[in-house]
Design a protein around this motif. Structure first.
Motif, PDB file in Angstrom:
ATOM      1  N   GLN A 106       0.732  -1.277  -0.098  1.00 20.58           N
ATOM      2  CA  GLN A 106      -0.066  -0.063  -0.091  1.00 20.58           C
ATOM      3  C   GLN A 106       0.848   1.166   0.206  1.00 20.58           C
ATOM      4  O   GLN A 106       0.217   2.578  -0.148  1.00 20.58           O
ATOM      5  N   LEU A 107       2.160   1.108   0.049  1.00 17.43           N
ATOM      6  CA  LEU A 107       3.136   2.221  -0.002  1.00 17.43           C
ATOM      7  C   LEU A 107       3.159   2.743  -1.193  1.00 17.43           C
ATOM      8  O   LEU A 107       4.190   2.466  -1.794  1.00 17.43           O
ATOM      9  N   LYS A 108       2.423   3.638  -1.869  1.00 19.99           N
ATOM     10  CA  LYS A 108       2.634   3.863  -3.031  1.00 19.99           C
ATOM     11  C   LYS A 108       3.372   4.833  -3.405  1.00 19.99           C
ATOM     12  O   LYS A 108       3.503   5.385  -4.758  1.00 19.99           O
ATOM     13  N   LYS A 109       4.254   5.535  -2.512  1.00 19.06           N
ATOM     14  CA  LYS A 109       5.329   6.446  -2.897  1.00 19.06           C
ATOM     15  C   LYS A 109       6.753   5.850  -2.726  1.00 19.06           C
ATOM     16  O   LYS A 109       7.773   6.616  -2.955  1.00 19.06           O
ATOM     17  N   LEU A 110       6.818   4.691  -2.272  1.00 21.55           N
ATOM     18  CA  LEU A 110       8.030   4.086  -1.881  1.00 21.55           C
ATOM     19  C   LEU A 110       8.917   3.920  -3.124  1.00 21.55           C
ATOM     20  O   LEU A 110       8.389   3.369  -4.131  1.00 21.55           O
ATOM     21  N   ARG A 111      10.201   4.223  -2.971  1.00 25.60           N
ATOM     22  CA  ARG A 111      11.114   4.127  -4.196  1.00 25.60           C
ATOM     23  C   ARG A 111      12.178   2.813  -3.622  1.00 25.60           C
ATOM     24  O   ARG A 111      12.527   2.202  -4.820  1.00 25.60           O
ATOM     25  N   THR A 112      12.344   2.795  -2.578  1.00 20.33           N
ATOM     26  CA  THR A 112      13.496   1.768  -2.101  1.00 20.33           C
ATOM     27  C   THR A 112      12.933   1.040  -0.795  1.00 20.33           C
ATOM     28  O   THR A 112      12.476   1.492   0.081  1.00 20.33           O
ATOM     29  N   LEU A 113      12.922  -0.347  -1.101  1.00 22.92           N
ATOM     30  CA  LEU A 113      12.548  -1.445  -0.223  1.00 22.92           C
ATOM     31  C   LEU A 113      13.706  -2.217   0.093  1.00 22.92           C
ATOM     32  O   LEU A 113      14.108  -3.120  -0.593  1.00 22.92           O
ATOM     33  N   ASN A 114      14.334  -2.198   1.221  1.00 16.00           N
ATOM     34  CA  ASN A 114      15.507  -3.243   1.477  1.00 16.00           C
ATOM     35  C   ASN A 114      15.420  -4.015   2.821  1.00 16.00           C
ATOM     36  O   ASN A 114      15.324  -3.250   3.938  1.00 16.00           O
TER      37      ASN A 114
END
Length: 248
Positions: A106-114
């Motif tokens: 649902q995190l629609k602005k997320l660029r980086t997921l580590n």
């Protein structure tokens, strides 16, 4: 009648103001303090915390690595999905347990997921494939199981995808050929992936780094890999793969 209309208009204006008002970032801080109170102190402004960046609208970046060195133990919480301004979620090397919440999709602005270098279990949520803004997705070096979700290959702005060093099974999906032209790095190594290397890899002309080593892949190395004209690093080390025909 005029009084009824006036009351309705007043109520409507109040509701509109509430809906259009900027987010109060204190609600973001409350989510974080409920999650790890030893790091995000209740009643303190979390935006002053070294692990946090904020805008006037809320928390935009949460970057914590190796905080387990301070004997802090925690799991991922679905409540993080309420940090709607988040562009960076970097939680590498914290010995986090549990599964990856599907709500993170649902995190629609997320660029980086580590989320790499933890002890996460369960499958990779298909919902992560709905984060259309994602540039980097790294869930390597965990204990994840199941197959690679085909939904991940529809991320239109993806630059790097790493699922290395898990316990993923099944074949490499043919949908991998749908990866966007932005994608430069793809790490699939050290899993339990089986079957042949899809010929669709030949469509990935912008990939620079590709590692599929130490899986259970079989069959010939497809000639179509010559279409990967940007490759700078390639590792296909596997006992059961056959050498390609001459001219590869």
């Amino acid at each position: 009648m005029d009084l009824v209309v006036s009351l309705f208009e007043t109520r409507f204006r109040k509701m509109s103001t509430e809906l259009l008002a900027p987010r109060d970032r204190t609600s973001d801080c409350a989510i974080l303090s409920a999650w790890i109170p030893s790091i995000f102190k209740p009643a303190e402004d979390c935006c002053q915390n070294t692990y946090i960046d904020c805008s006037s609208a809320g928390v935009t970046s949460l970057s914590m690595s190796n905080v387990n060195a301070n004997f802090v133990k925690f799991t991922l919480t679905a409540e993080l999905a309420k940090l709607s301004e988040l562009t960076t979620l970097w939680l590498e090397g914290n010995q986090m347990r549990g599964s990856i919440p599907s709500e993170l999709g649902q995190l629609k602005k997320l660029r980086t997921l580590n989320l790499s270098k933890n002890t996460l279990t369960g499958s990779i949520p298909t919902q992560l494939g709905s984060i259309g803004t994602l540039w980097t997705l790294s869930v390597g070096q965990n204990n994840l199981t199941g197959s690679i979700p085909t939904e991940l290959f529809n991320l239109k702005e993806l630059i790097m995808l790493s699922v290395l060093s898990n316990q993923l099974t099944g074949s490499i999906p043919k949908e991998i050929g749908n990866l966007p032209a932005t994608c430069q790095t793809l790490f699939l190594s050290n899993n339990q992936l089986e079957g042949s290397i899809p010929t669709e890899f030949g469509k990935l002309s912008t990939i620079q780094n590709l590692d599929m080593s130490f899986n259970k892949l079989t069959g010939p190395i497809p000639q179509q890999l010559v279409g990967m004209t940007s490759l700078q690093y390639l590792n296909l080390m596997a006992k059961l793969l056959q050498q390609p025909a001459s001219g590869f």
